[in-house]
Design a protein around this motif. Structure first.
Motif, PDB file in Angstrom:
ATOM      1  N   PHE A   1       0.829  -1.204   0.000  1.00 15.80           N
ATOM      2  CA  PHE A   1       0.000   0.000   0.000  1.00 15.80           C
ATOM      3  C   PHE A   1       0.862   1.253   0.000  1.00 15.80           C
ATOM      4  O   PHE A   1       2.034   1.227   0.384  1.00 15.80           O
ATOM      5  N   GLU A   2       0.255   2.320  -0.457  1.00 12.74           N
ATOM      6  CA  GLU A   2       0.854   3.648  -0.322  1.00 12.74           C
ATOM      7  C   GLU A   2      -0.149   4.549   0.388  1.00 12.74           C
ATOM      8  O   GLU A   2      -1.356   4.295   0.354  1.00 12.74           O
ATOM      9  N   VAL A   3       0.355   5.579   1.033  1.00 16.98           N
ATOM     10  CA  VAL A   3      -0.517   6.494   1.793  1.00 16.98           C
ATOM     11  C   VAL A   3      -0.871   7.679   0.909  1.00 16.98           C
ATOM     12  O   VAL A   3       0.006   8.344   0.358  1.00 16.98           O
ATOM     13  N   GLU A   4      -2.164   7.913   0.772  1.00 17.68           N
ATOM     14  CA  GLU A   4      -2.655   9.049  -0.007  1.00 17.68           C
ATOM     15  C   GLU A   4      -3.687   9.827   0.806  1.00 17.68           C
ATOM     16  O   GLU A   4      -4.338   9.277   1.693  1.00 17.68           O
ATOM     17  N   GLU A   5      -3.821  11.102   0.449  1.00 15.72           N
ATOM     18  CA  GLU A   5      -4.853  11.936   1.077  1.00 15.72           C
ATOM     19  C   GLU A   5      -6.089  11.893   0.192  1.00 15.72           C
ATOM     20  O   GLU A   5      -6.035  12.240  -0.996  1.00 15.72           O
ATOM     21  N   ARG A   6      -7.190  11.448   0.752  1.00 19.84           N
ATOM     22  CA  ARG A   6      -8.441  11.320   0.006  1.00 19.84           C
ATOM     23  C   ARG A   6      -9.540  12.137   0.669  1.00 19.84           C
ATOM     24  O   ARG A   6      -9.558  12.294   1.894  1.00 19.84           O
TER      25      ARG A   6
ATOM     26  N   ILE B   1      -3.437   4.943   9.367  1.00 13.25           N
ATOM     27  CA  ILE B   1      -2.183   4.716   8.634  1.00 13.25           C
ATOM     28  C   ILE B   1      -1.037   4.309   9.560  1.00 13.25           C
ATOM     29  O   ILE B   1       0.026   3.903   9.077  1.00 13.25           O
ATOM     30  N   ASN B   2      -1.225   4.397  10.864  1.00 13.27           N
ATOM     31  CA  ASN B   2      -0.192   3.950  11.807  1.00 13.27           C
ATOM     32  C   ASN B   2      -0.372   2.483  12.196  1.00 13.27           C
ATOM     33  O   ASN B   2       0.407   1.951  12.989  1.00 13.27           O
ATOM     34  N   THR B   3      -1.393   1.828  11.628  1.00 10.12           N
ATOM     35  CA  THR B   3      -1.662   0.420  11.948  1.00 10.12           C
ATOM     36  C   THR B   3      -0.627  -0.497  11.300  1.00 10.12           C
ATOM     37  O   THR B   3      -0.253  -0.304  10.136  1.00 10.12           O
ATOM     38  N   ASP B   4      -0.174  -1.485  12.043  1.00  6.96           N
ATOM     39  CA  ASP B   4       0.741  -2.504  11.510  1.00  6.96           C
ATOM     40  C   ASP B   4      -0.088  -3.532  10.750  1.00  6.96           C
ATOM     41  O   ASP B   4      -0.906  -4.243  11.328  1.00  6.96           O
ATOM     42  N   LEU B   5       0.134  -3.633   9.439  1.00  3.29           N
ATOM     43  CA  LEU B   5      -0.644  -4.541   8.602  1.00  3.29           C
ATOM     44  C   LEU B   5      -0.044  -5.936   8.516  1.00  3.29           C
ATOM     45  O   LEU B   5      -0.701  -6.859   8.015  1.00  3.29           O
ATOM     46  N   ASN B   6       1.175  -6.099   8.984  1.00  3.03           N
ATOM     47  CA  ASN B   6       1.853  -7.396   8.862  1.00  3.03           C
ATOM     48  C   ASN B   6       1.066  -8.490   9.572  1.00  3.03           C
ATOM     49  O   ASN B   6       0.623  -8.325  10.716  1.00  3.03           O
TER      50      ASN B   6
END
Length: 322
Positions: free
Chosen positions: A216-221, A233-238
Motif C-alpha cells: 500500500f501507499e498512503v494518499e490523502e483522500r 495509517i499507523n496500523t501494523d498490517l503485517n
C-alpha cells in the motif's frame, strides 16, 4: 336683561364651536396606496396622525395585520381601521377620519444575500466537526437565490434539526429573525467531505492474501461518508489477510481485513490435556476455525469424541476440563 341673555348665548355658542374645533384636531389621514417596511402594518407607519400627544401615542401602534410578501399587495378596508379604533375605546365623534373606503398596502423590502446564510451554515459545520477547517471541504448543492426581506432588526440563526452525521449530504435550516420573530426558514443543502490519509492498494490484492505495508501507499483522500471506517495509517498490517479482493487504487477499510485464525477448520491439530501435573498430547481435527483464546469444537481422532477446547497457539488447542 335681553343683553345678558344674548351674551350668555354667544358664550355657549363659542364653547360649542371651540369643542368642535378641538374634536377635529384629532385627525387620521390615509392615502389610497401606502408602503410599509416592517413585518406588521402599523397605523402610525401608513397614516398621518395629528392631534394631542395622548391620542397620537395611543393609536400609532395599532396593528392592522401582516405586511404582504414581495411582489404582492394587500387591501385594507376603512371599516377595519374603525374597528381597531373602537377596540381601543377611541371616541370617533372626536376624530376626523380621512380614510378611503379601501386602500392598498405594499411592502418595501431589502435584498438579503444568500451568501450570508450559506456562510452561517458553513461556520456551523466547521465548528461541529472534530477536524481542522483546512481538512474540511464544504460545497453547497443548488443554492437558493438572494432573498427579499422586510426592514427591521435582522438576525440569522441556526434552526433546530437532527444533526446526526454532518459528513456527506446534510441539510441545515437557517432562520431569518426580524424584530425577534422568525420571519422565514431557509433550508440549505451542503455536501461535506473530510480530507484523510488512507492506505491505497498499489496493485490488485486477492482474497485471503496475507498483506503488509509494502502493498500500500498512503494518499490523502476526500471522504464524504463516515460509514466506511478506514484503517489508521499507523496500523501494523503485517500478518493480516484480506477478507475480500481489493482493486488497485482503492482505499483499505477495517472491514476488509482480519487476522488469520490460528486454527483452520477441518485441519489436523494438536490437542493438549492437563490434569494435575500431567500433560497428555494427542492428535485431533478442528471442527471450527478459531483465533487465539477462542473456544472451538474439536474431535479426538483416536476416540472420535467431540470436545471443546481453547486455541492457545498455531494449530494447537487445550482441552477445557470442568
Amino acid at each position: 336683561m335681553r343683553n345678558k341673555i344674548t351674551v350668555v348665548s354667544l358664550f355657549l355658542l363659542f364653547l360649542i364651536m371651540s369643542t368642535g374645533v378641538l374634536a377635529v384636531n384629532n385627525r387620521i389621514v390615509i392615502p389610497n396606496k401606502v408602503k410599509v417596511r416592517e413585518v406588521d402594518v402599523k397605523l402610525g407607519d401608513i397614516a398621518s396622525i395629528s392631534g394631542d400627544s395622548t391620542f397620537q401615542n395611543k393609536v400609532k401602534n395599532i396593528i392592522l395585520g401582516q405586511a404582504p410578501l414581495p411582489g404582492y399587495q394587500r387591501i385594507i378596508y376603512r371599516d377595519e381601521v374603525i374597528y381597531a379604533l373602537r377596540a381601543l375605546k377611541i371616541n370617533l365623534t372626536q376624530v376626523n377620519l380621512n380614510i378611503p373606503y379601501q386602500f392598498t398596502v405594499v411592502s418595501d423590502y431589502k435584498e438579503l444575500s444568500i451568501n450570508s446564510l450559506i456562510d452561517l451554515g458553513k461556520d456551523y459545520i466547521y465548528n461541529s466537526l472534530p477536524y481542522n477547517q483546512e481538512e474540511i471541504k464544504v460545497d453547497v448543492i443548488n443554492p437558493p437565490q438572494d432573498l427579499m426581506v422586510p426592514y427591521g432588526d435582522l438576525k440569522l440563526e441556526i434552526g433546530e434539526f437532527y444533526q446526526g452525521n454532518l459528513v456527506g449530504t446534510t441539510t441545515i435550516p437557517i432562520e431569518i429573525v426580524i424584530e425577534d420573530e422568525v420571519y422565514r426558514r431557509v433550508y440549505i443543502q451542503y455536501k461535506v467531505g473530510v480530507l484523510q490519509k488512507v492506505f491505497v492498494a498499489k496493485g490488485p490484492i486477492q482474497k485471503d492474501q496475507l498483506i503488509s505495508g509494502d502493498l500500500f501507499e498512503v494518499e490523502e483522500r476526500l471522504i464524504n461518508t463516515l460509514n466506511h471506517q478506514f484503517i489508521d495509517i499507523n496500523t501494523d498490517l503485517n500478518g493480516k489477510r484480506m477478507k475480500i479482493p481489493l482493486d488497485m487504487g482503492r482505499p483499505l477499510l477495517k472491514s476488509m481485513v482480519e487476522m488469520p485464525p490460528l486454527v483452520e477448520r477441518w485441519k489436523e491439530i494438536t490437542i493438549i490435556a492437563r490434569v494435575g501435573g500431567v500433560e497428555v498430547t494427542t492428535t485431533g481435527k478442528s471442527l471450527q476455525q478459531g483465533h487465539l483464546g477462542d473456544t472451538i469444537k474439536v474431535q479426538n481422532i483416536n476416540s472420535r469424541e467431540t470436545i471443546k477446547a481453547r486455541v492457545i497457539a498455531k494449530d494447537t488447542v487445550e482441552v477445557l476440563i470442568n
